[in-house]
Design a protein around this motif. Structure first.
Motif, PDB file in Angstrom:
ATOM      1  N   LEU A 156      -2.910   6.212  -0.911  1.00 26.99           N
ATOM      2  CA  LEU A 156      -4.129   5.700  -0.282  1.00 26.99           C
ATOM      3  C   LEU A 156      -4.115   5.927   1.215  1.00 26.99           C
ATOM      4  CD1 LEU A 156      -4.361   2.336  -2.214  1.00 26.99           C
ATOM      5  CD2 LEU A 156      -5.956   4.256  -2.385  1.00 26.99           C
ATOM      6  N   PHE A 157      -2.888   6.007   1.770  1.00 28.96           N
ATOM      7  CA  PHE A 157      -2.720   6.129   3.208  1.00 28.96           C
ATOM      8  C   PHE A 157      -1.734   7.250   3.498  1.00 28.96           C
ATOM      9  CE2 PHE A 157      -3.932   1.796   2.391  1.00 28.96           C
ATOM     10  CZ  PHE A 157      -4.716   1.421   3.469  1.00 28.96           C
ATOM     11  N   ALA A 158      -1.980   7.963   4.613  1.00 23.98           N
ATOM     12  CA  ALA A 158      -0.983   8.944   5.048  1.00 23.98           C
ATOM     13  C   ALA A 158      -0.953   8.960   6.565  1.00 23.98           C
ATOM     14  CB  ALA A 158      -1.323  10.334   4.508  1.00 23.98           C
ATOM     15  N   LEU A 202       0.703  16.748  24.259  1.00 26.27           N
ATOM     16  CA  LEU A 202      -0.465  16.822  23.374  1.00 26.27           C
ATOM     17  C   LEU A 202      -0.290  16.037  22.073  1.00 26.27           C
ATOM     18  CD1 LEU A 202      -0.836  20.700  23.711  1.00 26.27           C
ATOM     19  CD2 LEU A 202      -2.463  19.077  24.668  1.00 26.27           C
ATOM     20  N   ASP A 203       0.946  15.919  21.595  1.00 24.29           N
ATOM     21  CA  ASP A 203       1.209  15.313  20.281  1.00 24.29           C
ATOM     22  C   ASP A 203       0.731  13.862  20.191  1.00 24.29           C
ATOM     23  OD1 ASP A 203       2.710  17.643  19.757  1.00 24.29           O
ATOM     24  OD2 ASP A 203       4.663  16.668  20.020  1.00 24.29           O
ATOM     25  N   GLN A 204       0.057  13.501  19.134  1.00 25.32           N
ATOM     26  CA  GLN A 204      -0.238  12.104  18.795  1.00 25.32           C
ATOM     27  C   GLN A 204      -0.169  11.938  17.285  1.00 25.32           C
ATOM     28  OE1 GLN A 204      -1.392   8.639  20.160  1.00 25.32           O
ATOM     29  NE2 GLN A 204       0.168   9.701  21.341  1.00 25.32           N
ATOM     30  N   ALA A 205       0.355  10.806  16.839  1.00 20.69           N
ATOM     31  CA  ALA A 205       0.342  10.490  15.409  1.00 20.69           C
ATOM     32  C   ALA A 205      -0.926   9.708  15.101  1.00 20.69           C
ATOM     33  CB  ALA A 205       1.556   9.648  15.055  1.00 20.69           C
ATOM     34  N   GLY A 206      -1.390   9.801  13.867  1.00 18.39           N
ATOM     35  CA  GLY A 206      -2.587   9.052  13.498  1.00 18.39           C
ATOM     36  C   GLY A 206      -2.753   8.958  11.992  1.00 18.39           C
ATOM     37  N   PRO A 207      -3.734   8.131  11.567  1.00 15.52           N
ATOM     38  CA  PRO A 207      -3.949   7.837  10.157  1.00 15.52           C
ATOM     39  C   PRO A 207      -4.894   8.807   9.443  1.00 15.52           C
ATOM     40  CG  PRO A 207      -5.126   6.255  11.562  1.00 15.52           C
ATOM     41  CD  PRO A 207      -4.572   7.299  12.459  1.00 15.52           C
ATOM     42  N   ILE A 208      -4.579   9.062   8.173  1.00  9.39           N
ATOM     43  CA  ILE A 208      -5.464   9.822   7.279  1.00  9.39           C
ATOM     44  C   ILE A 208      -5.682   8.963   6.031  1.00  9.39           C
ATOM     45  CG2 ILE A 208      -5.736  11.928   5.897  1.00  9.39           C
ATOM     46  CD1 ILE A 208      -4.045  13.405   7.950  1.00  9.39           C
ATOM     47  N   THR A 209      -6.947   8.715   5.699  1.00 12.03           N
ATOM     48  CA  THR A 209      -7.288   7.785   4.613  1.00 12.03           C
ATOM     49  C   THR A 209      -8.577   8.244   3.920  1.00 12.03           C
ATOM     50  OG1 THR A 209      -8.593   6.496   6.181  1.00 12.03           O
ATOM     51  CG2 THR A 209      -6.324   5.773   5.838  1.00 12.03           C
ATOM     52  N   MET A 260       0.836  -1.208   0.000  1.00 13.55           N
ATOM     53  CA  MET A 260       0.000   0.000   0.000  1.00 13.55           C
ATOM     54  C   MET A 260       0.875   1.265   0.000  1.00 13.55           C
ATOM     55  SD  MET A 260      -3.095  -0.897  -0.101  1.00 13.55           S
ATOM     56  CE  MET A 260      -3.249  -2.582  -0.613  1.00 13.55           C
ATOM     57  N   PRO A 261       0.645   2.155  -0.963  1.00 11.19           N
ATOM     58  CA  PRO A 261       1.405   3.403  -1.012  1.00 11.19           C
ATOM     59  C   PRO A 261       1.023   4.314   0.162  1.00 11.19           C
ATOM     60  CG  PRO A 261       0.223   3.006  -3.081  1.00 11.19           C
ATOM     61  CD  PRO A 261      -0.305   2.047  -2.077  1.00 11.19           C
ATOM     62  N   ILE A 262       2.028   4.727   0.919  1.00 16.28           N
ATOM     63  CA  ILE A 262       1.759   5.588   2.072  1.00 16.28           C
ATOM     64  C   ILE A 262       2.655   6.819   2.016  1.00 16.28           C
ATOM     65  CG2 ILE A 262       3.409   4.380   3.617  1.00 16.28           C
ATOM     66  CD1 ILE A 262       1.350   4.797   5.882  1.00 16.28           C
ATOM     67  N   GLY A 263       2.110   7.945   2.465  1.00 13.66           N
ATOM     68  CA  GLY A 263       2.890   9.175   2.596  1.00 13.66           C
ATOM     69  C   GLY A 263       3.093   9.455   4.072  1.00 13.66           C
ATOM     70  N   ILE A 264       4.274   9.960   4.423  1.00 12.12           N
ATOM     71  CA  ILE A 264       4.628  10.188   5.816  1.00 12.12           C
ATOM     72  C   ILE A 264       4.815  11.685   6.045  1.00 12.12           C
ATOM     73  CG2 ILE A 264       6.293   9.590   7.646  1.00 12.12           C
ATOM     74  CD1 ILE A 264       5.178   7.032   6.542  1.00 12.12           C
TER      75      ILE A 264
END
Ligand code: GLN
Length: 446
Positions: free
Chosen positions: A141-143, A183-190, A47-51
């Motif tokens: 598709l994913f970031a 406060l910082d959290q990482a998470g998915p964008i789709t 799956m193509p992902i952007g970071i």
């Protein structure tokens, strides 16, 4: 898929400007190797992902969209990056953002302004504007994004995609360039809720490199997508449909709430009375933490170093030249709020307000499963419209910031258009209640 991602980037990224660095050669090689070995049981295979460019990637330039890190090649991968690699996702490149994640429009990027694919004269939101724009434009598709005060949810709302800010501690912060550590959290964008659930599945969990990551078992998020929300007790805070929210946004959100009701949810009006203090408290706390975190950028350890023989002069010049205006504004504000004589009046007071905001949520969650409202007070604004007016820019985060202060999870999902632009429906959950958010979001999306 990887070939298609690069083809699409070639077609549209000249306009959208979502990417700061591409990982083309390595990505194509990985994809080829994967075609030969097969996926195994990896959940993101191929799956193509952007970071987002504030997550360190070994050997792949990581700039935080700042001049001061323009040539920084990290020596290791952030835990979230390691985890998507372990699930065999393929990193397509690093995504544009506001400098050091400070902003709501991606206009503070040192390199270039990302655009909203729905209307190129408008901002994609921020700070994860490149992440949301890349998904909306079909480049990946994913970031991955990060959310300190709304930076996953607000751009997701503006670009009509799905963005999740997990519970504080759900996802490791190891290898994220720290903005405000509490406060910082990482998470998915789709594009879809289901994709979002898979990406959170991949990145969530305890990490010995981050002492604030939580030792709480990671459920099977995809299994939560049952389509059934009968009897779900949904709270609508009256402050979230009150003053300062555009009428067209309110209308779209009211229709979405009706839809949840028709699916069997029980709707109830509630109050989060301290919401109005969230923005001022956040800008004190986030700036204070940022002023300490950004002290490490001194011209010695990382990135750009100013030319001069004098050590103190070198620190000063490197920072003066390396940081942009918004970052400097935050460092000055934070340093002031933490200084002796002002600490009690500002920082301590803001922390007390933070507790009140957290208690507001606890009270509502005592007898509700979910809080629902808009993600943002307006739809995507025009490029240049707010950039010279920090207070208006900060007010944009009115509805997202309380969630970070309380440490709870929230998702933004598309719920229709207002004047031709996407509106985000925000669902806020109990601590570690991401499953309920996915269940409700998925039922709504169907
Ligand atoms: N817009 C907010 C800020 O500028 C939030 C940023 C974020 O979540 N990273 O601080």
């Amino acid at each position: 898929l990887v070939d298609e991602a690069f083809a699409r980037i070639g077609e549209v990224d000249g306009d959208v400007q979502a990417f700061l660095t591409l990982n083309e050669e390595a990505a194509r090689e990985q994809a080829k190797a994967l075609d030969e070995t097969g996926a195994g049981d990896a959940i993101l295979a191929g799956m193509p992902i952007g970071i987002k460019d504030n997550m360190v990637t070994k050997g792949l330039r990581t700039t935080c969209a700042s001049h001061i890190l323009e040539n920084y090649d990290p020596l290791y991968d952030a835990t979230v990056v390691e985890k998507v690699n372990a699930q065999k996702a393929i990193t397509i490149g690093k995504l544009n953002m506001d400098e050091f994640a400070m902003g709501s429009s991606t206009e503070t990027s040192f390199f270039k302004k990302a655009k909203n694919p729905w209307d190129l004269d408008r901002v994609p939101g921020g700070s994860s504007g490149g992440s949301a724009a890349a998904v909306a434009a079909g480049e990946v598709l994913f970031a991955l994004g990060t959310d300190t005060g709304g930076s996953i949810r607000q751009p997701s709302a503006f670009c009509g995609v799905v963005g999740m800010k997990p519970t504080y501690g759900r996802v490791s912060r190891y290898g994220l360039v720290a903005f405000a550590s509490s406060l910082d959290q990482a998470g998915p964008i789709t594009r879809t809720v289901e994709d979002n659930a898979y990406l959170l599945q991949a990145i969530a969990g305890l990490d010995r490199h981050d002492s604030t990551s939580a030792d709480v078992a990671v459920p099977n998020y995809a299994a939560a997508l049952t389509g059934d929300i009968k009897g779900l007790r949904v709270a609508v805070p009256k402050e979230y449909l009150g003053e300062g929210i555009d009428e067209s946004v309110k209308g779209t959100i009211r229709a979405a709430i009706k839809q949840l009701e028709s699916l069997g949810a029980v709707i109830d009006e509630v109050s989060l009375p301290h919401s109005k203090y969230a923005v001022p408290a956040y800008y004190i706390i986030a700036s204070s933490e940022a002023s300490a975190n950004l002290a490490r950028f001194d011209g010695v350890r990382y990135g750009v170093r100013a030319e001069t023989d004098d050590l103190i002069e070198m620190y000063k010049k490197s920072r003066s030249e390396g940081f942009g205006d918004e970052v400097k504004r935050r460092i000055m504000l934070g340093t002031f709020a933490l200084s002796s004589g002002y600490y009690d009046a500002y920082y301590k007071k803001a922390q007390q307000v933070r507790t009140l905001i957290k208690q507001d949520f606890e009270k509502v969650f005592a007898d509700h499963d979910l809080i629902v409202g808009p993600t943002t007070p307006t739809t995507a604004f025009k490029i240049g419209e707010n950039i010279d007016d920090p207070l208006t820019m900060y007010a944009n985060d009115l509805l997202t910031i309380p969630v970070n202060l309380a440490g709870v999870p929230a998702i933004s999902l598309p719920c229709g258009l207002a004047d031709g632009l996407p509106v985000g429906l925000q669902m806020i959950g109990r601590p570690f209640g991401e499953e309920t958010l996915y269940r409700a979001a998925h039922a709504y999306e169907q």
